[in-house]
Design a protein around this motif. Structure first.
Motif, PDB file in Angstrom:
ATOM      1  N   ARG A 144       0.831  -1.215   0.000  1.00 31.50           N
ATOM      2  CA  ARG A 144       0.000   0.000   0.000  1.00 31.50           C
ATOM      3  C   ARG A 144       0.860   1.258   0.000  1.00 31.50           C
ATOM      4  O   ARG A 144       0.566   2.213  -0.704  1.00 31.50           O
ATOM      5  CB  ARG A 144      -0.945  -0.016   1.199  1.00 31.50           C
ATOM      6  CG  ARG A 144      -2.224   0.678   0.868  1.00 31.50           C
ATOM      7  CD  ARG A 144      -3.371   0.466   1.777  1.00 31.50           C
ATOM      8  NE  ARG A 144      -3.111   0.178   3.152  1.00 31.50           N
ATOM      9  CZ  ARG A 144      -4.070  -0.044   4.016  1.00 31.50           C
ATOM     10  NH1 ARG A 144      -5.323  -0.005   3.654  1.00 31.50           N
ATOM     11  NH2 ARG A 144      -3.798  -0.322   5.260  1.00 31.50           N
ATOM     12  N   LEU A 145       1.937   1.234   0.755  1.00 36.91           N
ATOM     13  CA  LEU A 145       2.857   2.381   0.789  1.00 36.91           C
ATOM     14  C   LEU A 145       3.526   2.572  -0.568  1.00 36.91           C
ATOM     15  O   LEU A 145       3.607   3.690  -1.076  1.00 36.91           O
ATOM     16  CB  LEU A 145       3.919   2.173   1.879  1.00 36.91           C
ATOM     17  CG  LEU A 145       5.006   3.239   1.998  1.00 36.91           C
ATOM     18  CD1 LEU A 145       4.395   4.563   2.427  1.00 36.91           C
ATOM     19  CD2 LEU A 145       6.065   2.801   2.983  1.00 36.91           C
ATOM     20  N   LEU A 146       3.975   1.495  -1.172  1.00 33.08           N
ATOM     21  CA  LEU A 146       4.608   1.592  -2.492  1.00 33.08           C
ATOM     22  C   LEU A 146       3.617   2.074  -3.546  1.00 33.08           C
ATOM     23  O   LEU A 146       3.963   2.872  -4.420  1.00 33.08           O
ATOM     24  CB  LEU A 146       5.199   0.242  -2.896  1.00 33.08           C
ATOM     25  CG  LEU A 146       6.392  -0.238  -2.079  1.00 33.08           C
ATOM     26  CD1 LEU A 146       6.776  -1.651  -2.485  1.00 33.08           C
ATOM     27  CD2 LEU A 146       7.564   0.707  -2.193  1.00 33.08           C
ATOM     28  N   SER A 147       2.388   1.621  -3.449  1.00 31.16           N
ATOM     29  CA  SER A 147       1.352   2.058  -4.382  1.00 31.16           C
ATOM     30  C   SER A 147       1.077   3.545  -4.224  1.00 31.16           C
ATOM     31  O   SER A 147       0.938   4.282  -5.198  1.00 31.16           O
ATOM     32  CB  SER A 147       0.066   1.262  -4.153  1.00 31.16           C
ATOM     33  OG  SER A 147      -0.966   1.743  -4.962  1.00 31.16           O
ATOM     34  N   PHE A 148       1.007   4.005  -2.982  1.00 33.85           N
ATOM     35  CA  PHE A 148       0.773   5.423  -2.700  1.00 33.85           C
ATOM     36  C   PHE A 148       1.924   6.265  -3.247  1.00 33.85           C
ATOM     37  O   PHE A 148       1.709   7.291  -3.882  1.00 33.85           O
ATOM     38  CB  PHE A 148       0.602   5.642  -1.197  1.00 33.85           C
ATOM     39  CG  PHE A 148       0.394   7.070  -0.810  1.00 33.85           C
ATOM     40  CD1 PHE A 148      -0.815   7.707  -1.076  1.00 33.85           C
ATOM     41  CD2 PHE A 148       1.407   7.785  -0.185  1.00 33.85           C
ATOM     42  CE1 PHE A 148      -1.010   9.041  -0.729  1.00 33.85           C
ATOM     43  CE2 PHE A 148       1.218   9.109   0.173  1.00 33.85           C
ATOM     44  CZ  PHE A 148       0.010   9.748  -0.097  1.00 33.85           C
ATOM     45  N   ARG A 149       3.151   5.824  -3.018  1.00 33.28           N
ATOM     46  CA  ARG A 149       4.319   6.565  -3.524  1.00 33.28           C
ATOM     47  C   ARG A 149       4.345   6.586  -5.048  1.00 33.28           C
ATOM     48  O   ARG A 149       4.703   7.581  -5.656  1.00 33.28           O
ATOM     49  CB  ARG A 149       5.618   5.977  -2.984  1.00 33.28           C
ATOM     50  CG  ARG A 149       5.816   6.319  -1.533  1.00 33.28           C
ATOM     51  CD  ARG A 149       7.203   5.971  -1.078  1.00 33.28           C
ATOM     52  NE  ARG A 149       7.367   6.390   0.297  1.00 33.28           N
ATOM     53  CZ  ARG A 149       8.344   5.988   1.061  1.00 33.28           C
ATOM     54  NH1 ARG A 149       9.253   5.160   0.589  1.00 33.28           N
ATOM     55  NH2 ARG A 149       8.432   6.406   2.293  1.00 33.28           N
ATOM     56  N   TYR A 150       3.962   5.478  -5.662  1.00 27.23           N
ATOM     57  CA  TYR A 150       3.910   5.432  -7.121  1.00 27.23           C
ATOM     58  C   TYR A 150       2.855   6.406  -7.641  1.00 27.23           C
ATOM     59  O   TYR A 150       3.114   7.139  -8.601  1.00 27.23           O
ATOM     60  CB  TYR A 150       3.601   4.007  -7.600  1.00 27.23           C
ATOM     61  CG  TYR A 150       3.424   3.910  -9.093  1.00 27.23           C
ATOM     62  CD1 TYR A 150       4.536   3.925  -9.938  1.00 27.23           C
ATOM     63  CD2 TYR A 150       2.167   3.817  -9.665  1.00 27.23           C
ATOM     64  CE1 TYR A 150       4.371   3.854 -11.313  1.00 27.23           C
ATOM     65  CE2 TYR A 150       1.992   3.749 -11.032  1.00 27.23           C
ATOM     66  CZ  TYR A 150       3.113   3.772 -11.851  1.00 27.23           C
ATOM     67  OH  TYR A 150       2.947   3.716 -13.216  1.00 27.23           O
ATOM     68  N   GLN A 151       1.706   6.438  -7.017  1.00 29.99           N
ATOM     69  CA  GLN A 151       0.654   7.350  -7.446  1.00 29.99           C
ATOM     70  C   GLN A 151       1.076   8.809  -7.267  1.00 29.99           C
ATOM     71  O   GLN A 151       0.780   9.649  -8.092  1.00 29.99           O
ATOM     72  CB  GLN A 151      -0.640   7.075  -6.680  1.00 29.99           C
ATOM     73  CG  GLN A 151      -1.305   5.782  -7.068  1.00 29.99           C
ATOM     74  CD  GLN A 151      -2.474   5.435  -6.177  1.00 29.99           C
ATOM     75  OE1 GLN A 151      -2.814   6.166  -5.252  1.00 29.99           O
ATOM     76  NE2 GLN A 151      -3.105   4.295  -6.451  1.00 29.99           N
ATOM     77  N   GLU A 152       1.777   9.094  -6.171  1.00 31.13           N
ATOM     78  CA  GLU A 152       2.274  10.464  -5.950  1.00 31.13           C
ATOM     79  C   GLU A 152       3.278  10.864  -7.021  1.00 31.13           C
ATOM     80  O   GLU A 152       3.296  11.996  -7.473  1.00 31.13           O
ATOM     81  CB  GLU A 152       2.940  10.569  -4.579  1.00 31.13           C
ATOM     82  CG  GLU A 152       1.991  10.893  -3.470  1.00 31.13           C
ATOM     83  CD  GLU A 152       2.760  11.193  -2.184  1.00 31.13           C
ATOM     84  OE1 GLU A 152       3.956  10.863  -2.068  1.00 31.13           O
ATOM     85  OE2 GLU A 152       2.142  11.778  -1.292  1.00 31.13           O
ATOM     86  N   SER A 153       4.146   9.949  -7.425  1.00 30.26           N
ATOM     87  CA  SER A 153       5.169  10.262  -8.417  1.00 30.26           C
ATOM     88  C   SER A 153       4.560  10.484  -9.811  1.00 30.26           C
ATOM     89  O   SER A 153       5.174  11.113 -10.648  1.00 30.26           O
ATOM     90  CB  SER A 153       6.226   9.159  -8.485  1.00 30.26           C
ATOM     91  OG  SER A 153       5.689   7.997  -9.078  1.00 30.26           O
ATOM     92  N   GLN A 154       3.355   9.968 -10.032  1.00 29.23           N
ATOM     93  CA  GLN A 154       2.700  10.133 -11.324  1.00 29.23           C
ATOM     94  C   GLN A 154       1.956  11.471 -11.443  1.00 29.23           C
ATOM     95  O   GLN A 154       1.533  11.836 -12.519  1.00 29.23           O
ATOM     96  CB  GLN A 154       1.710   8.987 -11.562  1.00 29.23           C
ATOM     97  CG  GLN A 154       2.374   7.628 -11.607  1.00 29.23           C
ATOM     98  CD  GLN A 154       3.419   7.520 -12.683  1.00 29.23           C
ATOM     99  OE1 GLN A 154       3.185   7.848 -13.833  1.00 29.23           O
ATOM    100  NE2 GLN A 154       4.618   7.074 -12.304  1.00 29.23           N
ATOM    101  N   THR A 155       1.804  12.177 -10.339  1.00 32.46           N
ATOM    102  CA  THR A 155       1.086  13.461 -10.386  1.00 32.46           C
ATOM    103  C   THR A 155       2.009  14.635 -10.519  1.00 32.46           C
ATOM    104  O   THR A 155       3.155  14.623 -10.428  1.00 32.46           O
ATOM    105  CB  THR A 155       0.229  13.661  -9.098  1.00 32.46           C
ATOM    106  OG1 THR A 155       1.064  13.571  -7.969  1.00 32.46           O
ATOM    107  CG2 THR A 155      -0.880  12.659  -9.079  1.00 32.46           C
TER     108      THR A 155
END
Length: 165
Positions: A154-165
């Motif tokens: 979940r943390l990695l997914s959140f960080r990935y989503q943040e990096s895409q914005t």
């Protein structure tokens, strides 16, 4: 990330069912608990039951399997009731282990493993206590591991989503 977590549960579940292991030292109770906790669709019960069914085709069947499957259903629904925090997962693991002990050993007794008397039932539960230790340790251990893996995903997914914005 839920699909990745689901794949991890399936791989670990099948692996531990197929390789030699200490009696009752498997992640299967944890998989039932986590399936109820993290996968909320109506088919999520198929995860632990599917792993059991498929691996039982290779391992074999025995008279108390219905009792074991029933205990997995109860533990799955326990997972639906608990909250996603470490204390609830720990308590769910302990409760699930106790439920499995009670239900599966009642199945041993009812299927003629001991005399049909209160003394036979008590003897059945007393003889199963050494196996309970492995059940409890493995369920608490795997619950901690899977809980941590889920939160890492979940943390990695959140960080990935943040990096895409």
């Amino acid at each position: 990330m839920k699909y990745l977590f689901c794949i991890v549960l399936i791989l670990v579940g099948v692996l531990f069912r197929m390789v030699p292991h200490a009696p009752n030292f498997t992640p299967m109770l944890t998989i039932a608990l986590m399936s109820g906790l993290y996968f909320k669709n109506k088919f999520s019960i198929l995860l632990p039951i599917g792993i059991m069914l498929i691996s039982d085709l290779f391992i074999g069947s025995h008279a108390i399997l219905p009792w074991i499957y029933f205990s997995f259903l109860i533990i799955y629904f326990l997972g639906r009731l608990i909250k996603d925090n470490s204390l609830h997962v720990l308590l769910g693991s302990i409760g699930g282990s106790i439920l499995f002990f009670i239900i599966s050993n009642f199945g041993v007794w009812i299927n003629g493993g001991y005399t049909y008397s209160i003394e036979g039932l008590i003897t059945c539960y007393m003889m199963a206590i050494p196996f309970f230790k492995n059940t409890l340790i493995s369920t608490v251990l795997f619950s901690g591991i899977f809980y941590s893996i889920h939160h890492l995903f979940r943390l990695l997914s959140f960080r990935y989503q943040e990096s895409q914005t």
